[in-house]
Enzyme design. Structure first.
Site, short mmCIF file in Angstrom:
data_model
loop_
_atom_site.label_atom_id
_atom_site.label_comp_id
_atom_site.label_asym_id
_atom_site.label_seq_id
_atom_site.Cartn_x
_atom_site.Cartn_y
_atom_site.Cartn_z
N ASP A 39 0.84 -1.20 0.00
CA ASP A 39 0.00 0.00 0.00
C ASP A 39 0.87 1.25 0.00
O ASP A 39 1.77 1.39 0.82
CB ASP A 39 -0.90 0.02 1.23
CG ASP A 39 -1.64 1.35 1.38
OD1 ASP A 39 -2.67 1.53 0.71
OD2 ASP A 39 -1.17 2.22 2.15
N TYR B 77 2.46 10.22 -0.52
CA TYR B 77 3.61 9.74 0.26
C TYR B 77 4.91 10.05 -0.46
O TYR B 77 5.99 9.93 0.14
CB TYR B 77 3.53 8.23 0.48
CG TYR B 77 2.34 7.72 1.26
CD1 TYR B 77 1.47 8.59 1.92
CD2 TYR B 77 2.08 6.36 1.33
CE1 TYR B 77 0.38 8.11 2.62
CE2 TYR B 77 0.99 5.87 2.04
CZ TYR B 77 0.14 6.75 2.67
OH TYR B 77 -0.94 6.26 3.36
N LYS C 51 -3.26 5.59 -3.69
CA LYS C 51 -4.33 6.54 -3.43
C LYS C 51 -4.07 7.86 -4.16
O LYS C 51 -2.92 8.32 -4.21
CB LYS C 51 -4.45 6.79 -1.92
CG LYS C 51 -4.76 5.52 -1.12
CD LYS C 51 -4.78 5.76 0.37
CE LYS C 51 -3.40 5.75 1.01
NZ LYS C 51 -2.75 4.42 0.98
N HIS D 60 -8.03 9.43 -1.45
CA HIS D 60 -7.33 9.48 -0.16
C HIS D 60 -8.14 10.16 0.94
O HIS D 60 -8.01 9.79 2.12
CB HIS D 60 -5.99 10.21 -0.35
CG HIS D 60 -4.95 9.81 0.65
ND1 HIS D 60 -3.61 9.78 0.36
CD2 HIS D 60 -5.04 9.42 1.94
CE1 HIS D 60 -2.93 9.40 1.42
NE2 HIS D 60 -3.78 9.17 2.40
#
Length: 293
Positions: free
Chosen positions: A44, A49, A74, A107
């Site tokens: 994931d 990120y 996401k 998200h």
């Protein structure tokens, strides 16, 4: 050994995955490769990120066949809107170095600009119809906003990824997910988010109740928490960059908690959220540009 969960569209997904939230790009590839070596098959990540490229590198470095890996990412709120979300998909697959994404999530719900959220989700529906993703879903959606999304779109999300751990169980969210046939996936499944926020007064990792249960099985509190998620029917995505902990977090398939254990762990709920309130996540406060692939 691992275990799979069947999503509402028939796609099978590993119940236990490996997360890379707050994992620096320079250590992400090695961590992902090590997780895959240990046996994880669900990875994931997220556009926000800023380590999708390194996740892809870790997948390739592992030598595990792509078809055996469930890749989840996401889209960030800065890329909401129909055309914007389609382009965000292109950015993610470009960085990951894959042609398809197994599970693509929105998200955050962004209630203040929900029309853009709905438009982005409709783009996910298009990607699903075109075979570019295998399943679609959401993250951090509370019951009311989840209902609004379901009412305004055609495909019920397969997954709702939310903060769930013994100190914050979000039973109302889990019930809403269940009512819609949506799988709840736990981020911060062991409550580490509370430690990141600097709250050292109470930690799940040294909680006496969890420690006592762990001692009964010769396991760690972390392993007990992950087993709790699995037996409750949730997916969980622990993160670590430490090879020993990466392996330990996957070593949860050789014991079973009792019904009393499960109830005791759930009873630790404090109702206190560790992460941001989803309603506070707005483009003004949390907007960030997601680079091109």
């Amino acid at each position: 050994m691992s275990m799979n969960l069947t999503l509402n569209n028939g796609v099978e997904m590993p119940a236990l995955g490996f997360g890379v939230f707050q994992t620096p790009p320079e250590t992400t590839a090695a961590s992902v490769a090590e997780a895959l070596r240990v046996g994880y098959r669900l990875i994931d990540t997220a556009a926000s990120y800023f380590n999708e490229r390194e996740v892809g590198e870790g997948i390739r470095r592992s030598g595990v066949d792509r078809s055996d890996i469930f890749v989840e990412t996401k889209l960030w709120i800065s890329d909401y809107g129909y055309d914007e979300a389609l382009h965000a998909f292109d950015k993610s697959v470009g960085k990951l170095g894959v042609e398809t994404i197994d599970l693509l999530l929105l998200h955050q719900p962004v209630p203040s600009q929900f029309d853009k959220t709905v438009a982005a989700y409709k783009a996910l529906e298009t990607l699903l119809a075109d075979g570019k993703v295998r399943a679609i879903g959401v993250s951090n959606f509370l019951p009311e906003v989840l209902r609004d999304l379901v009412d305004q779109t055609d495909i019920v999300p397969a997954v709702n990824q939310v903060e769930v751990h013994p100190y914050f169980t979000q039973q109302d969210v889990q019930e809403a997910d269940k009512d819609h046939g949506i799988l709840t996936q736990a981020w911060s499944p062991m409550g580490g988010i509370t430690s990141y926020r600097g709250d050292s007064s109470r930690s799940t990792f040294n909680d006496p109740v969890l420690s006592e249960i762990a001692g009964k099985y010769g396991k760690t509190p972390a392993q007990v928490m992950l087993r709790w998620h699995l037996q409750e029917g949730r997916s969980a995505i622990p993160k670590s960059v430490n090879p020993e902990r990466i392996a330990a977090n996957f070593d949860v398939f050789d014991f079973e908690l009792t019904g009393d254990d499960l109830a005791t762990i759930s009873g630790l709920d404090t109702g206190v959220r560790g992460g941001p309130d989803p309603e506070s996540v707005t483009p003004e406060a949390f907007g960030r540009d997601i680079p091109e692939a």
